[in-house]
Design an enzyme around this catalytic site. Sequence first.
Site, PDB file in Angstrom:
ATOM      1  N   SER A  99     -22.063 -45.671  -5.928  1.00  0.00           N
ATOM      2  CA  SER A  99     -22.696 -44.650  -6.166  1.00  0.00           C
ATOM      3  C   SER A  99     -23.844 -44.331  -5.250  1.00  0.00           C
ATOM      4  O   SER A  99     -24.624 -45.118  -4.897  1.00  0.00           O
ATOM      5  CB  SER A  99     -23.225 -44.194  -7.586  1.00  0.00           C
ATOM      6  OG  SER A  99     -22.111 -44.488  -8.608  1.00  0.00           O
TER       7      SER A  99
ATOM      8  N   ALA B 228       7.467   2.561  13.970  1.00  0.00           N
ATOM      9  CA  ALA B 228       6.728   3.189  14.975  1.00  0.00           C
ATOM     10  C   ALA B 228       5.614   4.294  14.366  1.00  0.00           C
ATOM     11  O   ALA B 228       4.730   4.642  15.110  1.00  0.00           O
ATOM     12  CB  ALA B 228       7.706   4.238  15.866  1.00  0.00           C
TER      13      ALA B 228
ATOM     14  N   ASP C 170       8.669  -0.220   6.472  1.00  0.00           N
ATOM     15  CA  ASP C 170       7.677  -0.217   5.421  1.00  0.00           C
ATOM     16  C   ASP C 170       8.381  -0.158   4.166  1.00  0.00           C
ATOM     17  O   ASP C 170       8.052   0.184   3.169  1.00  0.00           O
ATOM     18  CB  ASP C 170       6.828   1.063   5.500  1.00  0.00           C
ATOM     19  CG  ASP C 170       7.653   2.390   5.344  1.00  0.00           C
ATOM     20  OD1 ASP C 170       8.921   2.116   5.296  1.00  0.00           O
ATOM     21  OD2 ASP C 170       6.975   3.576   5.490  1.00  0.00           O
TER      22      ASP C 170
ATOM     23  N   LYS D 276     -12.526 -33.004   3.649  1.00  0.00           N
ATOM     24  CA  LYS D 276     -12.382 -32.307   4.856  1.00  0.00           C
ATOM     25  C   LYS D 276     -11.767 -33.227   6.060  1.00  0.00           C
ATOM     26  O   LYS D 276     -12.452 -34.149   6.476  1.00  0.00           O
ATOM     27  CB  LYS D 276     -13.550 -31.576   5.269  1.00  0.00           C
ATOM     28  CG  LYS D 276     -13.437 -30.496   6.452  1.00  0.00           C
ATOM     29  CD  LYS D 276     -13.287 -31.021   7.787  1.00  0.00           C
ATOM     30  CE  LYS D 276     -14.872 -31.598   8.250  1.00  0.00           C
ATOM     31  NZ  LYS D 276     -14.892 -32.088   9.672  1.00  0.00           N
TER      32      LYS D 276
ATOM     33  N   ARG E 244      -1.875   7.588   6.158  1.00  0.00           N
ATOM     34  CA  ARG E 244      -2.371   7.499   4.756  1.00  0.00           C
ATOM     35  C   ARG E 244      -2.969   6.245   4.040  1.00  0.00           C
ATOM     36  O   ARG E 244      -3.595   6.168   2.991  1.00  0.00           O
ATOM     37  CB  ARG E 244      -1.507   7.938   3.693  1.00  0.00           C
ATOM     38  CG  ARG E 244      -0.998   9.551   3.752  1.00  0.00           C
ATOM     39  CD  ARG E 244       0.238   9.972   2.848  1.00  0.00           C
ATOM     40  NE  ARG E 244       1.148   9.855   3.621  1.00  0.00           N
ATOM     41  CZ  ARG E 244       2.356   9.950   3.003  1.00  0.00           C
ATOM     42  NH1 ARG E 244       2.410  10.203   1.573  1.00  0.00           N
ATOM     43  NH2 ARG E 244       3.506   9.871   3.606  1.00  0.00           N
TER      44      ARG E 244
ATOM     45  N   GLY F 261      14.890  13.210  -1.066  1.00  0.00           N
ATOM     46  CA  GLY F 261      16.132  13.799  -0.686  1.00  0.00           C
ATOM     47  C   GLY F 261      17.237  13.430  -1.692  1.00  0.00           C
ATOM     48  O   GLY F 261      17.580  12.350  -1.983  1.00  0.00           O
TER      49      GLY F 261
ATOM     50  N   ASN G 202       3.687   3.950   2.037  1.00  0.00           N
ATOM     51  CA  ASN G 202       2.784   5.021   2.750  1.00  0.00           C
ATOM     52  C   ASN G 202       1.264   4.987   2.704  1.00  0.00           C
ATOM     53  O   ASN G 202       0.619   5.461   3.278  1.00  0.00           O
ATOM     54  CB  ASN G 202       3.483   6.385   2.568  1.00  0.00           C
ATOM     55  CG  ASN G 202       4.748   6.547   3.289  1.00  0.00           C
ATOM     56  OD1 ASN G 202       4.946   6.086   4.443  1.00  0.00           O
ATOM     57  ND2 ASN G 202       5.696   7.106   2.373  1.00  0.00           N
TER      58      ASN G 202
END
Length: 465
Positions: free
Chosen positions: A404, A10, A102, A350, A15, A139, A227
């Site tokens: 050719s 969310a 993330d 193509k 950044r 942490g 981040n």
Amino acid sequence: MKTMAIVLAAGQGKRMKSKLYKVLHQVAGKPMVGHVLHTVGQVECERTVVIVGHGAEAVKSYLGDAAEYVLQEQQCGTGHAVRQAEPLLGAEEGLTVVICGDTPLVKAESIQAMKELHLKSGAAATIMTAVFDNPAGYGRIIRGADGTVERIVEQKDCSPQEAAVREINTGTYIFDNKKLFAALAKVTNDNAQGEYYLTDVIRIFREAGENIQGWCTDDNAEAIGVNDRIALAEAEKLMRQRINRMHMTNGVTLIDPDATYIEAEVEIGPDTVVYPGSVLKGKTVIGEDAVIGPNAEISGSTVGNGASVKYSVVNDSVIGDDSAVGPYANLRPGSKLGKGCKIGDFVELKNASLGDGSKVSHLSYVGDAKVGSDVNIGCGAITVNYDGYNKSLTEIADNAFIGSNVNLIAPVKIGEGAYVVAGSTITNDVPAGDLAIARERQTNKAGYAEKIRARAKAKKERSTK
């Protein structure tokens, strides 16, 4: 036991400084949140709830029905985000993986190992941890004498002794589902940021005497949360290294892994060799014994066994077994080669199919064409497929020979075994076995070359006076 997942997706990601919502930024060709959902899918999560906020519609559009969604209208912290899933999951019995959208480098085998420890120990929560030489900003995991987790202490709150701890919280968890939501109801926002922190659940569990385990990964890449663009580049590098190692382990030779870019969904068969400078993207599938590169860019394509592609670009195309492409060829979407075909230098295809053994060796354009087997298309030949408004089809049957510098003005059909003489401009069908010539008869004017030179010289002299 039932396993569920809550994916936190969310946050705005300011950044990143991007118009693109953070978890939709790609790592190895796949949005970060796509990697995370693939990971939880591999551990057989029966329900996956993605917490969305900023960019919600874009995330839902990408993931589709791969998940359930809850909108976090205001971002009030990780604990608040997880609690948004309570109406969907609060009554469920079982385990819940909580993971950030993330963190694309978290591995399924790590979550599985966490799950096994969680069940064996009877834990209320199990935290993925990592050991960093420099843990600044993370942490800290503080363990008790028995090895269980006592608490998580954020960097700003660490004492000198706690700051010296090198084991950190990665932000990936497994919880007993009902205990998780019961604890979340007790989490407050009485802190400097005024937010509800998921880590407070660990403190609440500990105060209730619950068992809290920490599972330490040996791959610190799993701790990376993206981040900003710097972390995005680091995640890309680490993911690419991981992907390359996987292919080499499976029998693929990468001559220089550091100069080889392979996205997450690419499949490569054993004994294929990939040379430096090659970029393999999207849902590309490469067979066995192929040779890719140097400097090949292949996206969303299939390359058969024994085929080769060098110094060329291939998009949304099929290359059959033992076919060769390049150097300097361009296969645009819809190109399809049979077995043993040859597409040479400066050839562009193509929306064209070639049967087995057909060749377009150099300096040609074949677009909107259906070419049979064992056809030879000479240097400089062109299928003239576009009139400024509509595309038209050129059909060339088996064993035909296109000389050719031939222009085939579509729509036109060249029959089986037909022969188109060099320098011709073909506007009508050529029946099977016929020879077609469409060029003006040559006329030589004796001595006229000197007259032309004299005229040109006189004109130049007049212009310089």
